[in-house]
Design a protein around this motif. Structure first.
Motif, PDB file in Angstrom:
ATOM      1  N   HIS A 107       0.802  -1.221   0.000  1.00 38.51           N
ATOM      2  CA  HIS A 107       0.000   0.000   0.000  1.00 38.51           C
ATOM      3  C   HIS A 107       0.839   1.276   0.000  1.00 38.51           C
ATOM      4  N   TYR A 109       4.243   1.475  -1.666  1.00 45.18           N
ATOM      5  CA  TYR A 109       5.115   1.548  -2.833  1.00 45.18           C
ATOM      6  C   TYR A 109       4.433   0.905  -4.036  1.00 45.18           C
ATOM      7  N   THR A 110       4.395   1.638  -5.135  1.00 45.12           N
ATOM      8  CA  THR A 110       3.853   1.107  -6.383  1.00 45.12           C
ATOM      9  C   THR A 110       4.957   0.362  -7.133  1.00 45.12           C
ATOM     10  N   GLN A 111       4.581  -0.315  -8.212  1.00 46.61           N
ATOM     11  CA  GLN A 111       5.588  -0.958  -9.054  1.00 46.61           C
ATOM     12  C   GLN A 111       6.560   0.088  -9.615  1.00 46.61           C
ATOM     13  N   ASP A 113       7.418   2.946  -8.223  1.00 42.72           N
ATOM     14  CA  ASP A 113       8.321   3.331  -7.128  1.00 42.72           C
ATOM     15  C   ASP A 113       9.441   2.309  -6.987  1.00 42.72           C
TER      16      ASP A 113
END
Length: 186
Positions: A107, A109-111, A113
């Motif tokens: 929730h 860190y995105t891909q 990031d």
């Protein structure tokens, strides 16, 4: 080194016990938990086998083998119940072949990031979505075992395995009954 990976227990003692059965069958070295241990969360229904006190006891019995991170449903009161660290947002494991395993709930860190922050050939392990995922994207592998208690989008409760020696890494996703759904080797 063999990592057994689960996520999103959400208080289900019965789901965790099924996962422990597979953990023993897999003879893994460590149990990686990607957060959401005890609380079912306000957006979720209460899962089958919901028993946070007994689940905490069962988790604590395995504390020497657990590598965990904080999920969006975890809080200080959960840490008060558990005898191993659960409030860190991330953890890292270095495999025998020197690959990095970056563990987080999913929730924060995105891909995108992760692709900016991590070296190529990293393995990013997360939960949160309750949907299994195993894919390579820009030389980074993204792995999500799904949820053992509240699977979403017609997925089944499951776990993942990362098995590594000095030369290679095998990654797979399984149902809680042990059926392999997908695998890749690097």
């Amino acid at each position: 080194m063999k990592l057994f990976i689960i996520s999103d227990i959400h208080g289900s003692l019965s789901a965790f016990e099924k996962a422990l059965t597979q953990f023993d069958k897999e003879a893994a070295d460590f149990l990686v938990i990607c957060g959401d241990y005890l609380n079912h969360g306000p957006r979720n229904n209460i899962p089958e086998g919901y028993d946070t006190k007994k689940l905490a006891e069962k988790l604590n019995q395995h504390k020497e083998k657990i590598i965990g991170v904080r999920g969006n449903c975890d809080s200080e009161v959960d840490q008060m119940m558990l005898d191993f660290p659960v409030l860190a947002p991330i953890s890292n494991v270095i495999l025998p072949n020197n690959s990095r395993v970056f563990i987080h709930h999913g929730h924060l860190y995105t891909q995108e990031d992760c692709k900016k922050l991590l070296p190529k050939q990293s393995i990013v392990v997360s939960g949160h979505t309750h949907i299994p995922l195993l894919e390579k994207n820009d030389d980074i592998i993204f792995l999500n075992p799904g949820s053992i208690s509240i699977p979403k989008e017609n997925s089944l409760p499951g776990y993942a395995i990362i098995n590594s020696d000095e030369k290679s890494v095998a990654i797979s996703i399984h149902t809680l009954e042990g059926e392999k759904l997908k695998s890749i080797k690097i």
